[in-house]
Design a protein around this motif. Sequence first.
Motif: not given
Ligand SMILES: Nc1ncnc2c1ncn2[C@@H]1O[C@H](COP(=O)(O)OP(=O)(O)OP(=O)(O)O)[C@@H](O)[C@H]1O
Lengths: 331, 323
Positions: A16, A18, A25, A47, A49-50, A61, A280
């Motif tokens: 991603l 930024t 990610a 970490c 996951k999403t 995105p 990250p």
């Molecule tokens: N739309 C985005 N643009 C830029 N960076 C993003 C975006 N969405 C998430 N990130 C970053 O990507 C990384 C992974 O995010 P992700 O949402 O996958 O984490 P997660 O494990 O699902 O966390 P959570 O338990 O908070 O849901 C993080 O560092 C987050 O800040």
Amino acid sequence: MTGNVLLSVEDVVVDLPTPRGNLRAVDRVNLEVQAGQTLGVVGESGCGKTMLSRAILQLLPKKAKLGGRVMFDGQDLVSLDRESLRKLRGRSLAVVFQDPMTSLNPVLTIGTQLIETLQEHLELDLAAARKRSVELLAAVGIPAPEQRLTQYPHQLSGGMRQRVAIAIALSCEPKLLIADEPTTALDVTIQAQILDLLAREQQRRHMAMILITHDLGVVAGRTDEVAVMYAGRVVERAPTPALFKKMRMPYTEALLAAIPKLDTAPHTVLPAISGRPPDPTRPIKGCSFSPRCRYAVARCHGEKPELTEAETPAHQYACFHPIETPAAVPA
Amino acid sequence: MMLQSSPSDPLLKVENLVVEYVVGGKTVHAVSDVSLDIARGETLGLVGESGCGKSTLGRAVLQLRQAQSGKVMFDGNELTSMRGEALRKMRQRVQLIFQDPIASLNPRRRIGDIVAEPLVIAGVKDPERRRKMVSDVLAAVGLDPALVMGRLPHEFSGGQCQRISIARALVLNPDFIICDEPVSALDVSIRAQILNLLEEMKSRYGLTLLFIAHDLAVVKAVSDRVAVMYLGRICEVGPSEQLFAKPAHPYTALLIEAIPVPDPDMRPAESVAVGEPPSPIAPPSGCRFRTRCPRADAKCAAEVPELRSVAAGQYAACHYPLA
Ligand SMILES: Nc1ncnc2c1ncn2[C@@H]1O[C@H](COP(=O)(O)OP(=O)(O)OP(=O)(O)O)[C@@H](O)[C@H]1O
Ligand SMILES: Nc1ncnc2c1ncn2[C@@H]1O[C@H](COP(=O)(O)OP(=O)(O)OP(=O)(O)O)[C@@H](O)[C@H]1O
Ligand code: SF4
Ligand code: SF4
Ligand SMILES: [Mg+2]
Ligand SMILES: [Mg+2]
């Protein structure tokens, strides 16, 4: 690898852009899910996951860069056209998010949303779709389902909304359900009910499921296999019993130890993990857990450990100095 | 409803507290006839599901929310009837830590000023003295004063912001702190750090704590006694170990059963189909838990169960307590 692999995630990378620079990610993740099995994905906030689940669903995105392959039911989703993807996502690949409002439309009634999904993907007529909707709502434990059809999402409690989102996700009998923290926003008694509901439907439908959570307690009793993520990577992967009994990765051990357990005596000092996960956008040269790891040695700071096999190929860990003894789980 | 559990020397005594909100002409029964004691030096845990009235109770204790009726006694003084200067002085001895560490800090102010704010309000005029006190308390919560004082909240992680909130709560050297879900918004690995810090600060500053959370295991880790709240009422209170080993109230038992245990051999028991909590606008008659209780009968609908002793120091509000 056996013949009934439904999903295989191969070397998936999500980058991603930024303002602070590139953010990786998801970093070279490999996973498989067998038909009818449940994979738990555990890790702390941020970490990846999403992003991993969105990479599987091809719902990243716009500015994100995706690398690797996502093979689902014999097709590579990465190279699939948008129309085929859209069909697939409504039918054989379904998702439930943490916040049910992200998948529910606030201006349409529950009934309209369910009926439209059923009509579009299963080509049912209105009467049949309506009947099916009532059955589905009843199956996910919604009392008085007939009346609910005319209600809007905001008229329901958080737990009820999540049940509706699950009903919609299950409506077309998907082969794989991705549940991204489906109970994190819910109270503990409701959480237990929703997790049971998911497990029951998963078994009844012989559906595969990816259960994403930050709670090791949630995956312990409800998954066949677990992948632990840290800073975008899978750092340990094992059949659930093996993971809890013979964890090899110091991060998994530390994470489990840090959770207060019901049988911990009051005022016991908890074995906390010092520091916090790395930024990250500033990748760490060696093992990403090395700044916080109590076993870290010089090599950990200079070189990245790759996933290696433990006793069985199903159990893998990324660590130069794995825990050899069965983990002393503070019972 | 009187509690006979009164510790000999309660620092805080809540008696028959009733707090209501009026929303669109309807009354929300947020806290109904709650009585509690907290002994000097004790940590009382308060658990219950979202909306059961935990924060409202905490805010009413601090007089941030006016109670409809009931009394709050702090160190022998009745806060409910105090006004002006006297109340302000008393409030300095009672502090609050919030759930959302980032939102609870003013984004435009520097950390040094945020932590110094209670000192300014308390009338500590000498800036050098304020600086010294802020610096000491930041060091106590594990932050480097030289590095953090000049920075803004957004430059810190959730865990660090919670350390800053804790420093702000400690700077006036209070006797009593209400911690309203201080770790709920934090990651597992950070949660343990903050819980340990609270315990350490408690002994270092000789604090008494009311620790609010919805996670039973977290509450147990820090509490001497635990009170379980359901829909505005206390349904059970007792020593932590005892309450978890032998819950007497069916709701306490349900809460304990619902906790996901990180052990794959403990297959979760199929959850009882107990539905959802009713609305606090129209709470059920009699026992408020009866619509979800497997033991409920006609008496439960007709009579409000009083808190009664079920074991040494343990009280449950149930007509048919678990043996
Ligand atoms: N739309 C985005 N643009 C830029 N960076 C993003 C975006 N969405 C998430 N990130 C970053 O990507 C990384 C992974 O995010 P992700 O949402 O996958 O984490 P997660 O494990 O699902 O966390 P959570 O338990 O908070 O849901 C993080 O560092 C987050 O800040
Ligand atoms: N300012 C307010 N106006 C109207 N109703 C309110 C207000 N604050 C709280 N309530 C209602 O009062 C009840 C108790 O709320 P309270 O915030 O005390 O619960 P809680 O136990 O702290 O919940 P949570 O775990 O979600 O923080 C709820 O039904 C809530 O909707
Ligand atoms: S590789 Fe080194 S730093 Fe990383 S988890 Fe293993 S021992 Fe710790
Ligand atoms: S009083 Fe009745 S309804 Fe209430 S908890 Fe006891 S048995 Fe259940
Ligand atoms: Mg997420
Ligand atoms: Mg609250």
